[in-house]
Design an enzyme around this catalytic site. Structure first.
Site, PDB file in Angstrom:
ATOM      1  CB  CYS A  85       6.028   2.148  -7.483  1.00  0.00           C
ATOM      2  SG  CYS A  85       7.717   1.539  -7.270  1.00  0.00           S
ATOM      3  NE  ARG A 112       4.484   2.005  -3.810  1.00  0.00           N
ATOM      4  CZ  ARG A 112       4.085   3.266  -3.906  1.00  0.00           C
ATOM      5  NH1 ARG A 112       2.793   3.561  -3.776  1.00  0.00           N
ATOM      6  NH2 ARG A 112       4.962   4.230  -4.138  1.00  0.00           N
ATOM      7  CG  ASP A 159       6.241   4.172  -0.981  1.00  0.00           C
ATOM      8  OD1 ASP A 159       6.772   3.068  -0.717  1.00  0.00           O
ATOM      9  OD2 ASP A 159       6.867   5.117  -1.494  1.00  0.00           O
TER      10      ASP A 159
END
Length: 368
Positions: free
Chosen positions: A219, A225, A331
């Site tokens: 990520c 994440r 996100d």
């Protein structure tokens, strides 16, 4: 026979042919690592190779041939899939295991009557195979269990002739795919990703139980994440007892050694996943190169991975597209707990599918 050392020039070529005709064993550079070999029909020399490598007979040597058209001389039941693989990967770092004809060299057959065949993409070996006009029984130039050498000075085996040229492209052994099973079985990871190979075969390959597979989640900051995905995947791997699948994560813009975000820790904890011990890592070429499957959250992440190592494209996916879906994983940074909970649930759904796939890939019913 006294050991000689020659360059991979015309003189070395003539000496290699002479040694092979006398029943000797030679060492040579390939397109992957240094190898050793002998005449494929010389069972005494083949036995000598097994002894010097301390290699079990249950692991047959690989036959090097000079041209694709020779495969039909040694293999039964040619198929369109085999033809596609040969067309796209021969010559090159792919070894194919196939059912052998009776005329195939007996010293190279497995107990299931299969034979392993490769056409090396090395100019000297191409010349040698063409001039010698016979196939070679080959293997890497190391004691079994040790690292294959990429420098001629590191070859410790008692060969009769050593051909030196250290300009080996990759230093990574060939990929081995078993076509004698269906679904096909990946027997060894190598220079060619299984995901590249799967573009040319009708179904996803299974994995030999010896295969260790490295999965990487990527990520942006490696604080939300990807660590959540890593934590979820670890738990699924434990539940499924998939000890040979390893998982890690990193971030495109991450600093090294930072804690995951508090909301990420809480959202993961609520669903039974512990990521408190996670520390962030910044992505680099080494991490990309040693990963077998890279799952990204956004297209931006994929493109950054490509820029680090362009040849890795076939093993890089969006987490969603790995199972045929569209879209990115948003996100959650800056959002409240409801946002983190939604992202965690989305990750759980997609990561479970990845774990289920690996569980299936390691299910193999071996022929007896």
């Amino acid at each position: 026979m006294k050991r000689g050392i020659y360059r991979t020039d015309n003189k070395g070529l003539e000496e290699a042919i002479s040694v092979l005709r006398k029943g000797g064993v030679i060492a040579f550079p390939t397109d992957t690592v240094y190898g050793i070999g002998c005449d494929a029909d010389d069972n005494s020399a083949i036995t000598r190779i097994f002894k010097m490598k301390k290699r079990k007979r249950e692991k047959p040597l690989v036959m090097f041939i000079s041209h694709k058209r020779l495969i039909r001389d040694f293999v039964i039941k040619p198929t369109n899939t085999r033809r596609r693989l040969c067309e796209n990967f021969f010559p090159g770092p792919l070894t194919l295991i196939m059912k052998a004809k009776k005329r195939a060299p007996q010293g190279l057959l497995s107990r299931n009557k299969t034979i392993s065949i490769r056409i090396p993409d090395n100019n000297f070996l191409k010349r040698l195979l063409m001039r010698y006009k016979k196939s070679l029984a080959t293997t890497s130039a190391n004691i079994s269990g040790e690292m294959p050498p990429t420098k001629y000075k590191n070859i410790k085996l008692d060969v009769d002739l050593l051909l030196m040229n250290d300009t080996i492209p990759s230093g990574i052994p060939s990929t081995i795919l078993d076509l004698a099973h269906y679904p096909f079985v990946l027997r060894r990871k190598g220079s060619i990703s299984i995901f590249t190979i799967e573009r040319y075969i009708p179904s996803k390959a299974r994995f030999d139980k010896s295969i260790v597979f490295n999965v990487l989640f990527v990520c942006t900051g490696n604080s939300c994440r990807s660590p959540i995905a890593e934590g979820i995947f670890k738990k699924f791997l434990q539940e499924k007892r998939l000890k040979n699948v390893h998982v890690s994560s990193c971030g495109i813009l991450a600093g090294d050694g930072f804690f995951p975000s508090k909301n990420a820790v809480l959202a993961a904890h609520e669903r039974g996943y512990n990521i408190e011990e996670h520390r962030s890592r910044h992505i680099n070429r080494k991490i990309v190169g040693t990963s077998d499957l890279i799952l990204c959250m956004e297209i931006f992440h994929k493109n950054e991975v490509y820029s680090l190592l362009p040849k890795c494209k076939d093993k890089v996916f969006l987490l969603t597209e790995f199972h045929g879906k569209d879209g990115e994983i948003d996100d959650p940074i800056g959002g409240d707990m409801s946002v983190y909970r939604k992202v965690t649930k989305d990750l759980e759904r997609y990561v479970k599918k990845v774990a289920d796939e690996f569980e299936l890939r390691y299910l193999i019913k071996e022929h007896r």
